[in-house]
Design an enzyme around this catalytic site. Structure first.
Site, mmCIF file in Angstrom:
data_model
loop_
_atom_site.group_PDB
_atom_site.id
_atom_site.type_symbol
_atom_site.label_atom_id
_atom_site.label_comp_id
_atom_site.label_asym_id
_atom_site.label_seq_id
_atom_site.Cartn_x
_atom_site.Cartn_y
_atom_site.Cartn_z
ATOM 1 N N CYS A 220 0.818 -1.218 0.000
ATOM 2 C CA CYS A 220 0.000 0.000 0.000
ATOM 3 C C CYS A 220 0.852 1.268 0.000
ATOM 4 C CB CYS A 220 -0.949 0.002 1.191
ATOM 5 S SG CYS A 220 -2.070 -1.402 1.150
ATOM 6 N N HIS B 234 -2.907 7.171 3.257
ATOM 7 C CA HIS B 234 -3.412 5.922 2.678
ATOM 8 C C HIS B 234 -4.833 5.679 3.165
ATOM 9 C CE1 HIS B 234 -3.975 1.936 1.393
ATOM 10 N NE2 HIS B 234 -3.673 1.349 2.533
ATOM 11 N N ASN C 290 -10.318 0.316 0.569
ATOM 12 C CA ASN C 290 -8.856 0.375 0.533
ATOM 13 C C ASN C 290 -8.373 -0.143 -0.820
ATOM 14 O OD1 ASN C 290 -6.122 -0.112 0.793
ATOM 15 N ND2 ASN C 290 -6.259 -1.084 2.797
HETATM 16 O O1 UT7 Z 1 -3.579 -1.481 3.790
HETATM 17 C C1 UT7 Z 1 -3.461 -2.157 5.028
HETATM 18 C C2 UT7 Z 1 -4.699 -2.949 5.200
HETATM 19 N N1 UT7 Z 1 -5.189 -3.225 6.498
HETATM 20 C C3 UT7 Z 1 -5.642 -2.350 7.403
HETATM 21 O O2 UT7 Z 1 -5.545 -1.171 7.313
HETATM 22 C C4 UT7 Z 1 -6.345 -2.977 8.567
HETATM 23 C C5 UT7 Z 1 -6.173 -2.247 9.864
HETATM 24 N N2 UT7 Z 1 -7.103 -2.771 10.850
HETATM 25 C C6 UT7 Z 1 -8.410 -2.438 10.840
HETATM 26 O O3 UT7 Z 1 -8.821 -1.650 10.009
HETATM 27 C C7 UT7 Z 1 -9.310 -3.031 11.892
HETATM 28 O O4 UT7 Z 1 -8.545 -3.794 12.793
HETATM 29 C C8 UT7 Z 1 -10.436 -3.933 11.281
HETATM 30 C C9 UT7 Z 1 -11.419 -3.050 10.518
HETATM 31 C C10 UT7 Z 1 -9.839 -4.975 10.331
HETATM 32 C C11 UT7 Z 1 -11.194 -4.635 12.387
HETATM 33 O O5 UT7 Z 1 -11.731 -3.693 13.295
HETATM 34 P P1 UT7 Z 1 -11.611 -3.928 14.860
HETATM 35 O O6 UT7 Z 1 -12.285 -2.824 15.532
HETATM 36 O O7 UT7 Z 1 -10.149 -4.127 15.134
HETATM 37 O O8 UT7 Z 1 -12.469 -5.229 15.054
HETATM 38 P P2 UT7 Z 1 -12.016 -6.610 15.684
HETATM 39 O O9 UT7 Z 1 -11.032 -7.303 14.796
HETATM 40 O O10 UT7 Z 1 -11.624 -6.359 17.111
HETATM 41 O O11 UT7 Z 1 -13.349 -7.431 15.655
HETATM 42 C C12 UT7 Z 1 -14.436 -7.141 16.532
HETATM 43 C C13 UT7 Z 1 -15.541 -8.126 16.277
HETATM 44 C C14 UT7 Z 1 -15.091 -9.586 16.287
HETATM 45 O O12 UT7 Z 1 -16.122 -10.335 16.875
HETATM 46 P P3 UT7 Z 1 -15.993 -10.803 18.403
HETATM 47 O O13 UT7 Z 1 -14.749 -11.656 18.476
HETATM 48 O O14 UT7 Z 1 -15.886 -9.548 19.220
HETATM 49 O O15 UT7 Z 1 -17.254 -11.572 18.636
HETATM 50 C C15 UT7 Z 1 -15.019 -9.936 14.829
HETATM 51 O O16 UT7 Z 1 -15.218 -11.304 14.569
HETATM 52 O O17 UT7 Z 1 -16.110 -7.895 14.989
HETATM 53 C C16 UT7 Z 1 -16.150 -9.122 14.263
HETATM 54 N N3 UT7 Z 1 -16.011 -8.832 12.843
HETATM 55 C C17 UT7 Z 1 -17.059 -8.471 12.072
HETATM 56 N N4 UT7 Z 1 -18.367 -8.335 12.346
HETATM 57 C C18 UT7 Z 1 -19.168 -7.942 11.337
HETATM 58 C C19 UT7 Z 1 -14.880 -8.807 12.088
HETATM 59 N N5 UT7 Z 1 -15.177 -8.452 10.828
HETATM 60 C C20 UT7 Z 1 -16.518 -8.240 10.792
HETATM 61 C C21 UT7 Z 1 -17.416 -7.830 9.784
HETATM 62 N N6 UT7 Z 1 -18.722 -7.694 10.088
HETATM 63 N N7 UT7 Z 1 -17.004 -7.574 8.506
#
Ligand code: UT7
Length: 317
Positions: free
Chosen positions: A110, A244, A274
């Site tokens: 990225c 980004h 993204n």
């Molecule tokens: O170019 C580089 C690319 N990558 C990035 O920039 C990613 C950087 N990271 C992020 O943007 C965030 O960490 C995410 C958007 C990927 C995730 O957000 P988060 O606030 O860190 O959520 P989390 O991983 O802590 O997940 C919270 C909950 C989980 O459920 P439980 O374990 O609390 O029951 C996940 O399973 O949300 C769940 N979850 C979803 N729920 C609905 C994860 N993805 C989804 C989804 N829809 N798409």
């Protein structure tokens, strides 16, 4: 170095969060509050090569140069249908017979646009080229497992391009890398041989979201502060921070650290998701065409990505 032309191209197919919620265990509410993304564009009947060529032609036209004035093409791309030949040679073919420049692809994830700027500046400074076309063309939606909600909702496809030439508008740039294979990776299968059958080890994109989030904020802050300090520039004097477009919460966090107003952080991730290295050049093209970036404006660019790599640039428009 200075940017004299910009262009971009997006796939036709627009996919909303609600459409994703039709086949994934997710919701518009979760995606928009956790990422800021509402819709994204996905390649369907179109293809990445054509998108890259469209963006390239628009950048060349807006630069006011001829195709045969382009004497190097650098394409930033993580992966596409063709392992070989390079996407940059496919772009060259699309520009027509008058273009016979050398071509190279680079994988700066990225942060690829910033890596391309870094290389282009060195080529211009050593008279290896006079007008360089940089095209960032990415289809990260094709790295994802579309049964899996964690990654597939985050990405979109797209292409952004610039033409750069000699000048003193690039005040400072910085690129970094630290080998970290496990925070975000995507493996493509190669053919098995009688001696190596490890190609069955096929994977779609794997990402440790929390780690990437934390490293993104920390590394972008580090790049931005280093460039500001190096150039003795006050953060208030920067007109736009062009970051980004990965996640609105990452951008907000960087903005809060810098204590700058929201208007200084233009975004398009709401509409495109993204788009990997294409995200910053697409954003620049939209701002330039919308008359938002004016001559003399001070711009800070910053990106991070798989590797873990980062890049930043301070430039005067
Ligand atoms: O170019 C580089 C690319 N990558 C990035 O920039 C990613 C950087 N990271 C992020 O943007 C965030 O960490 C995410 C958007 C990927 C995730 O957000 P988060 O606030 O860190 O959520 P989390 O991983 O802590 O997940 C919270 C909950 C989980 O459920 P439980 O374990 O609390 O029951 C996940 O399973 O949300 C769940 N979850 C979803 N729920 C609905 C994860 N993805 C989804 C989804 N829809 N798409």
């Amino acid at each position: 170095m200075k940017i004299i032309g910009t262009g971009s191209a997006l796939p036709e197919k627009e996919v909303s969060n609600d459409m994703l919620a039709g086949f994934l265990d997710t919701s518009d509410e979760w995606i928009s509050t956790r990422t800021g993304i509402h819709t994204r564009r996905l390649l369907s009947s179109d293809n990445l090569g054509d998108l890259a060529i469209t963006a390239a032609k628009a950048a060349i036209e807006s630069a006011g140069v001829n195709v045969n004035d382009i004497d190097y093409i650098i394409c930033s791309n993580v992966a596409n249908n063709y392992v070989t030949p390079s996407l940059s040679t496919i772009i060259q073919g699309g520009l027509g017979d008058e273009c016979s420049s050398p071509c190279m692809d680079l994988n700066g994830a990225c942060a690829g646009f910033l890596y391309a700027i870094d290389i282009a500046e060195a080529f211009l400074a050593t008279d290896r080229a006079k007008n360089i076309l940089i095209v960032c063309a990415e289809e990260p939606t094709k790295f994802c497992d579309w049964h899996e909600r964690e990654t597939s909702v985050l990405f979109g496809d797209g292409a952004g391009a610039v033409v750069v030439t000699g000048g003193d508008n690039l005040l400072a740039r910085r690129v970094t890398a630290k080998s970290l294979k496990d925070v975000i990776y995507y493996k493509r299968p190669l053919e098995n041989t009688p001696y190596d059958r490890s190609s069955q080890d096929q994977k779609t994109l794997v990402m440790k979201g929390h780690d990437v989030f934390r490293m993104a904020v920390r590394s972008s802050m580090n790049d931005i502060n280093t460039l500001l300090e190096e150039q003795h520039v006050n953060p208030d004097d920067v007109k736009y921070y062009l970051l980004h477009q990965a996640n609105m919460r990452i951008i907000d966090s960087i903005r809060e650290h810098l204590n700058q107003p929201v208007e200084k952080f233009p975004t398009n991730l709401q509409r495109y998701g993204n788009t990997s290295s294409a995200s910053i050049p697409i954003l620049i093209d939209e701002l330039v065409r919308g008359g938002k970036i004016q001559e003399g404006d001070l711009l800070m660019l910053s990106a991070f990505g798989a590797g873990f790599v980062t890049g930043g640039a301070l430039m005067r428009w």
